[in-house]
Scaffold this motif. Structure first.
Motif, PDB file in Angstrom:
ATOM      1  N   GLU A  39       5.865   6.093 -10.999  1.00 32.57           N
ATOM      2  CA  GLU A  39       5.272   5.025 -11.788  1.00 32.57           C
ATOM      3  C   GLU A  39       5.383   3.705 -11.707  1.00 32.57           C
ATOM      4  N   GLU A  40       6.737   3.542 -11.098  1.00 33.63           N
ATOM      5  CA  GLU A  40       6.960   2.040 -10.848  1.00 33.63           C
ATOM      6  C   GLU A  40       6.291   1.349  -9.733  1.00 33.63           C
ATOM      7  N   ALA A  41       5.888   2.399  -8.711  1.00 36.80           N
ATOM      8  CA  ALA A  41       5.011   2.069  -7.642  1.00 36.80           C
ATOM      9  C   ALA A  41       3.679   1.779  -8.208  1.00 36.80           C
ATOM     10  N   LEU A  42       3.306   2.675  -8.799  1.00 39.91           N
ATOM     11  CA  LEU A  42       1.620   2.498  -9.387  1.00 39.91           C
ATOM     12  C   LEU A  42       1.550   1.317 -10.262  1.00 39.91           C
ATOM     13  N   ARG A  43       2.639   0.951 -11.126  1.00 40.25           N
ATOM     14  CA  ARG A  43       2.375  -0.225 -12.023  1.00 40.25           C
ATOM     15  C   ARG A  43       2.420  -1.511 -11.027  1.00 40.25           C
ATOM     16  N   ARG A  44       3.457  -1.873  -9.948  1.00 39.30           N
ATOM     17  CA  ARG A  44       3.573  -2.751  -8.891  1.00 39.30           C
ATOM     18  C   ARG A  44       2.095  -2.663  -8.452  1.00 39.30           C
ATOM     19  N   MET A  45       1.654  -1.590  -7.816  1.00 35.28           N
ATOM     20  CA  MET A  45       0.197  -1.621  -7.326  1.00 35.28           C
ATOM     21  C   MET A  45      -0.739  -2.302  -8.282  1.00 35.28           C
ATOM     22  N   GLY A  46      -0.774  -2.004  -9.436  1.00 42.76           N
ATOM     23  CA  GLY A  46      -1.700  -2.438 -10.625  1.00 42.76           C
ATOM     24  C   GLY A  46      -1.725  -4.043 -10.696  1.00 42.76           C
ATOM     25  N   ALA A  47      -0.328  -4.370 -10.761  1.00 42.74           N
ATOM     26  CA  ALA A  47      -0.224  -5.939 -11.023  1.00 42.74           C
ATOM     27  C   ALA A  47      -0.538  -6.738  -9.717  1.00 42.74           C
ATOM     28  N   THR A  48      -0.442  -6.073  -8.718  1.00 38.74           N
ATOM     29  CA  THR A  48      -0.687  -6.987  -7.464  1.00 38.74           C
ATOM     30  C   THR A  48      -2.494  -6.672  -7.380  1.00 38.74           C
ATOM     31  N   VAL A  49      -2.932  -5.680  -7.613  1.00 34.77           N
ATOM     32  CA  VAL A  49      -4.319  -5.652  -7.632  1.00 34.77           C
ATOM     33  C   VAL A  49      -5.064  -7.072  -8.645  1.00 34.77           C
ATOM     34  N   THR A  50      -4.382  -7.025  -9.715  1.00 32.93           N
ATOM     35  CA  THR A  50      -4.666  -8.136 -10.536  1.00 32.93           C
ATOM     36  C   THR A  50      -4.430  -9.555  -9.974  1.00 32.93           C
ATOM     37  N   ALA A  51      -3.293  -9.664  -9.351  1.00 38.07           N
ATOM     38  CA  ALA A  51      -2.959 -10.970  -8.610  1.00 38.07           C
ATOM     39  C   ALA A  51      -4.114 -11.168  -7.703  1.00 38.07           C
ATOM     40  N   MET A  52      -4.471 -10.233  -6.806  1.00 40.34           N
ATOM     41  CA  MET A  52      -5.388 -10.316  -5.889  1.00 40.34           C
ATOM     42  C   MET A  52      -6.759 -10.864  -6.459  1.00 40.34           C
TER      43      MET A  52
END
Length: 277
Positions: free
Chosen positions: A178-191
């Protein structure tokens, strides 16, 4: 800057490796033809059991064609059995092969899939082959000798402004924590806030060949699945792109995450990924 380990160091046995690469191209293209014959645009697996069965069927069929010929092409090399494994490898030479990169697409009748093979020496990729059977394209790279599409040299994007960039990421495998998936989601938003367009798709290799070819500008992933990153890492590096982790540090199979980018955008991509909102 290119942060793969010893990225431009030409192996002492370059002539031998050129012969290995030539043999690997033949093996992988032959395997790709079988995978193409197994492809059905009308395929629609109905449940998880069907998906697993179809994936294993592809893997077993292609493995039977590629494993021994590749081991024979490089005497003394060893084979990574689990294509979804990550982390550092023991010393020596290893074949990291994805018998159906993008298998999930293949078995659902979609076209983004390939067959890949990478020879890794002491955790640095030294040669790779990526074959796309549906279009007949073969991407190759030998460390220190450049990256090519059917013999034509690859070059990364010349962009210098992240606001004009087409970037991408994607899930490395089912069951990510879950941590990796949440991190992925946050960086998608950042990009999404910093780049022009963000693609989220699988598999990684098919996005990375676009980065190596200059069609895409950056790709990042929070994963250490070797088979999805090693082929593209060498192709991007040898094409002249920059390969690091998301903090800009040297990347290896032991790294926690991954970033490949056009050299003029790399620092901006690191900045965007370092403080996701």
């Amino acid at each position: 800057m290119n942060a793969l380990p010893d990225p431009r160091t030409v192996p002492a046995d370059t002539t031998e490796l050129e012969a290995v690469l030539e043999r690997a191209v033949t093996v992988i293209e032959t395997a790709g033809e079988l995978l193409r014959k197994r492809y059905d645009t009308d395929a629609r697996p109905g449940d998880l059991d069907e998906i697993v069965h179809a994936i294993h069927g592809n893997d077993e069929a292609i493995l039977a064609l590629v494993k021994q010929p590749l081991l024979d092409a490089r005497p003394g090399s060893r084979w990574v059995e689990d294509e979804l494994a990550g982390g550092a490898l023991p010393a020596g030479e290893w074949w990291v092969v994805d018998t159906a990169e993008g298998n999930i697409n293949h078995i659902h009748g979609m076209g983004e899939w390939a067959v890949t093979a990478t020879l890794v020496r002491d955790n640095a990729p030294v040669l790779t082959v990526v074959h796309l059977p549906l279009v007949g394209d073969t991407y190759t790279a030998l460390r220190g000798k450049g990256a090519f599409l059917d013999g034509v040299p690859l070059r990364p994007s010349a962009k210098t402004d992240l606001r004009a960039a087409l970037v991408g990421t994607g899930q490395a495998k089912p069951g990510e924590d879950e941590e990796a998936l949440r991190r992925m989601g946050a960086t998608v938003t950042a990009m999404l806030l910093n780049a022009l367009v963000v693609r989220v798709s699988v598999p990684a290799t098919l996005q990375l060949i676009h980065v190596a070819s200059g069609r895409m500008d950056a790709f990042w992933q929070f994963s250490d699945v070797r088979s999805g990153l090693l082929p593209g890492a060498l192709l991007v590096s040898e094409a002249g792109g920059t390969v690091t982790d998301t903090r800009g540090e040297p990347w290896s199979p032991a790294s926690d995450d991954f970033l490949a980018a056009a050299p003029g955008l790399h620092a901006q991509a690191v900045d965007a990924l370092s403080d996701p909102r």
